[in-house]
Design a protein around this motif. Structure first.
Motif, mmCIF file in Angstrom:
data_model
loop_
_atom_site.group_PDB
_atom_site.id
_atom_site.type_symbol
_atom_site.label_atom_id
_atom_site.label_comp_id
_atom_site.label_asym_id
_atom_site.label_seq_id
_atom_site.Cartn_x
_atom_site.Cartn_y
_atom_site.Cartn_z
ATOM 1 N N SER A 343 20.116 36.461 -36.283
ATOM 2 C CA SER A 343 20.239 37.869 -35.897
ATOM 3 C C SER A 343 19.243 38.127 -34.779
ATOM 4 O O SER A 343 18.037 37.946 -34.959
ATOM 5 C CB SER A 343 19.945 38.785 -37.088
ATOM 6 O OG SER A 343 19.987 40.148 -36.705
ATOM 7 N N VAL A 344 19.758 38.539 -33.611
ATOM 8 C CA VAL A 344 18.908 38.760 -32.442
ATOM 9 C C VAL A 344 19.139 40.178 -31.937
ATOM 10 O O VAL A 344 20.270 40.573 -31.660
ATOM 11 C CB VAL A 344 19.222 37.757 -31.311
ATOM 12 C CG1 VAL A 344 18.254 37.945 -30.153
ATOM 13 C CG2 VAL A 344 19.170 36.322 -31.827
ATOM 14 N N THR A 345 18.062 40.942 -31.794
ATOM 15 C CA THR A 345 18.102 42.259 -31.170
ATOM 16 C C THR A 345 17.129 42.236 -30.010
ATOM 17 O O THR A 345 15.928 42.003 -30.209
ATOM 18 C CB THR A 345 17.715 43.371 -32.156
ATOM 19 O OG1 THR A 345 18.599 43.321 -33.276
ATOM 20 C CG2 THR A 345 17.820 44.729 -31.493
ATOM 21 N N ALA A 346 17.631 42.436 -28.799
ATOM 22 C CA ALA A 346 16.792 42.305 -27.614
ATOM 23 C C ALA A 346 17.091 43.420 -26.630
ATOM 24 O O ALA A 346 18.191 43.977 -26.603
ATOM 25 C CB ALA A 346 17.017 40.948 -26.946
ATOM 26 N N VAL A 347 16.100 43.723 -25.796
ATOM 27 C CA VAL A 347 16.304 44.695 -24.735
ATOM 28 C C VAL A 347 17.139 44.076 -23.625
ATOM 29 O O VAL A 347 18.085 44.673 -23.120
ATOM 30 C CB VAL A 347 14.952 45.189 -24.198
ATOM 31 C CG1 VAL A 347 15.147 46.132 -23.015
ATOM 32 C CG2 VAL A 347 14.176 45.894 -25.301
ATOM 33 N N ASP A 348 16.806 42.848 -23.232
ATOM 34 C CA ASP A 348 17.594 42.118 -22.240
ATOM 35 C C ASP A 348 18.682 41.331 -22.978
ATOM 36 O O ASP A 348 19.075 41.710 -24.081
ATOM 37 C CB ASP A 348 16.671 41.214 -21.420
ATOM 38 C CG ASP A 348 17.229 40.931 -20.027
ATOM 39 O OD1 ASP A 348 18.187 40.147 -19.927
ATOM 40 O OD2 ASP A 348 16.705 41.482 -19.048
ATOM 41 N N ASP A 349 19.189 40.236 -22.377
ATOM 42 C CA ASP A 349 20.198 39.422 -23.061
ATOM 43 C C ASP A 349 19.685 39.004 -24.433
ATOM 44 O O ASP A 349 18.557 38.527 -24.563
ATOM 45 C CB ASP A 349 20.523 38.166 -22.252
ATOM 46 C CG ASP A 349 21.179 38.480 -20.916
ATOM 47 O OD1 ASP A 349 21.737 39.576 -20.764
ATOM 48 O OD2 ASP A 349 21.128 37.608 -20.022
#
Length: 531
Positions: A343-349
């Protein structure tokens, strides 16, 4: 082989006893470190308070090191010629400056979270980046994370990354949580002014509008642009003259979506989208337009970065970034998500590679708040890969850049147009198995789609879904039976969503419905566009 006991700090090592057979055991204790060294041949251990250095030219077997205890100002600098295994045994290590685990390894280093343990590695500042390295875990060679415990990697300082390696990173078994909360160290100069706005490109620059806050006039203009885009896609490609912008030579874009002659496009470049609002400084376009080139930042607080490949085989991986330019996972030479949960939550990609991305069976949630969710840059149009014939119309690169072989993949771009759930520029997506639902680019058939040849499992592109935060999106068969349900944690109007499932069959009828949207369609082709 000689046995040597090295004691540093107020407590005598004999108090602890010999509990493990590791070559070296380091127990951090506040401002001190107690070191038990079983192997001394070609291995030198020194310490300054809780800052420990190990230099080893020993290659007869894998050097084994156990790390335990707590320090708010500690560090391990490891320089090895051979392979190394570092077992983390309830380690809680914070460095006030530079990488707490600084691995100058010439061969692979294994980082093992011992069974049932909770471990935390934190970097608080990245000022002296040349000498101390700007990541909580920094590796010169390959890294492998394994074990059955938990490892939390925290980067709280500005410009600090979570994990950085110059070669491949492999993750399996353990629970690995990576979070960066620092800011980037500033902006890099952007030759395109925040997009393709500088002459002679003629006006891709400027910021993107928030569709939900547009006036009715602006929404009507957007809808006109969208229709032109879809007509252009059906007609064979991207209009080199643009959507009504003006280049620096005064050439006007082709608003009807037809191509300029090849010679004209070669002379004048893009006429631009026109866009919303004023053009950026130095741009030739008539409006702000689509920000095709994204802003670059110095010292970005990325979650995981490797100059090699990133590979997830099993285990549970969570990555979160909170600052501009901070990607979640970046694997320069490719990414393979073979199993486990990520699970990845990022501002960029959220997930980014300059090579192929393989989704081979992992359960993936990739969520970007301002950019693409999963981005494979197999074709670099800045380096001559931009198709002169335009997007679509057979102009895609023939090699797939994102390959979906299994698992459940939710890829969500909260930004919307022009960012996508899956983005591979001018290469197709290949789908053979798995469940996929994307949210993103709301401007018709963007280039990142499969073809009838690469959609080996039936796949649909749903154009114009209004995504409503936390409201169920259902895929139903012709009998009304719910086949899949997913909820998205944000709202987005006019999403272009890719949908595939092993339950989809060519020739069958399906309905997709959510709050305020319901669309029934027939999967007429392996890749079907639904408007």
């Amino acid at each position: 082989m000689k046995k040597n006991i090295l004691t540093i700090g107020a407590l005598a090592l004999t108090t602890f006893g010999i509990c493990h057979a590791e070559d070296i055991h380091i127990r951090f204790n506040g401002a001190t470190a107690q070191i038990e060294q079983q192997t001394t041949d070609s291995v030198l251990v020194t310490a300054d308070g809780a800052h420990v250095s190990i230099s080893s030219s020993y290659q007869a077997h894998q050097l084994t090191i156990r790390l335990s205890g707590t320090s708010e100002d500690g560090q391990l600098i490891l320089q090895t010629d051979g392979k190394t295994a570092l077992t983390l045994d309830n380690l809680h290590l914070t460095s006030q400056e530079g990488a707490p685990l600084w691995l100058r390894n010439k061969k692979r280093a294994d980082i093992i979270a011992a069974d049932g343990t909770q471990n935390t590695v934190t970097i608080a500042a990245c000022i002296d980046t040349a000498n101390h390295k700007s990541a909580a875990i920094w590796s010169k060679d390959k890294l492998k994370f394994t074990g059955t415990g938990t490892l939390n990697v925290l980067a709280t300082g500005d410009g600090c990354k979570g994990i950085r390696a110059k070669k491949d990173i492999t993750v399996e078994q353990l629970t690995l949580n990576v979070e960066t909360t620092g800011n980037n160290l500033g902006k890099k100069e952007n030759a395109f002014g925040g997009g393709f706005g500088a002459p002679p490109m003629g006006g891709f620059g400027g910021g993107m509008p928030d569709f939900n806050n547009l006036s009715e006039e602006e929404k009507a203009r957007f809808e006109e642009m969208r229709k032109h885009f879809e007509e252009m896609m059906q007609g064979g490609g991207f209009p080199m003259g643009g959507f009504g912008g003006r280049d620096d030579r005064g050439g006007r874009g082709n608003r009807e979506g037809r191509h300029h002659e090849r010679g004209d496009s070669a002379r004048h470049g893009f006429g631009g989208f026109g866009g919303f609002g004023p053009p950026p400084p130095g741009a030739g376009g008539e409006g702000g337009g689509m920000p095709f080139g994204k802003q670059k930042y110095k010292g970005t607080a990325k979650g995981i970065k490797t100059l090699g490949r990133f590979i997830l085989n099993s285990g549970t991986l969570t990555v979160k970034t909170t600052s501009a330019g901070a990607e979640g996972i970046e694997g320069k030479q490719g990414i393979e998500l073979n199993g486990g949960t990520v699970s990845v939550t990022a501002v960029d990609d959220a997930i980014n590679a300059n090579e192929r991305i393989y989704l081979n069976g992992a359960n993936v949630i990739a969520h970007s708040t301002t950019n693409d969710a999963i981005d494979a840059n197999l074709v670099d149009f800045f380096a001559g890969g931009f198709p002169m014939g335009g997007f679509g119309g057979g102009q895609q690169d023939s090699d797939p850049a994102i390959i979906v072989n299994g698992g459940t993949i939710y890829a969500w771009s909260q930004r919307g147009m022009p960012e996508e759930g899956l983005d591979c520029d001018f290469s197709p997506i290949e789908v053979t198995d798995g469940t996929l639902f994307t949210v993103g680019a709301g401007m018709g058939e963007m280039p990142s789609v499969p073809t009838n040849e690469t959609a080996q499992q039936p796949t649909a592109l749903l154009i114009g879904i209004d995504i409503v935060a936390n409201q169920p999106i259902q895929l139903c068969d012709s009998n009304g039976q719910v086949l899949h349900t997913v909820t998205v944690p944000f709202s987005l109007q006019r999403s272009s969503s890719l949908l595939t499932s092993p339950l989809l069959k060519t020739g069958a009828q399906y309905t997709v419905k959510t709050q305020g949207y319901e669309k029934t369609f027939t999967q007429t082709d392996p890749f079907t566009i639904v408007r």
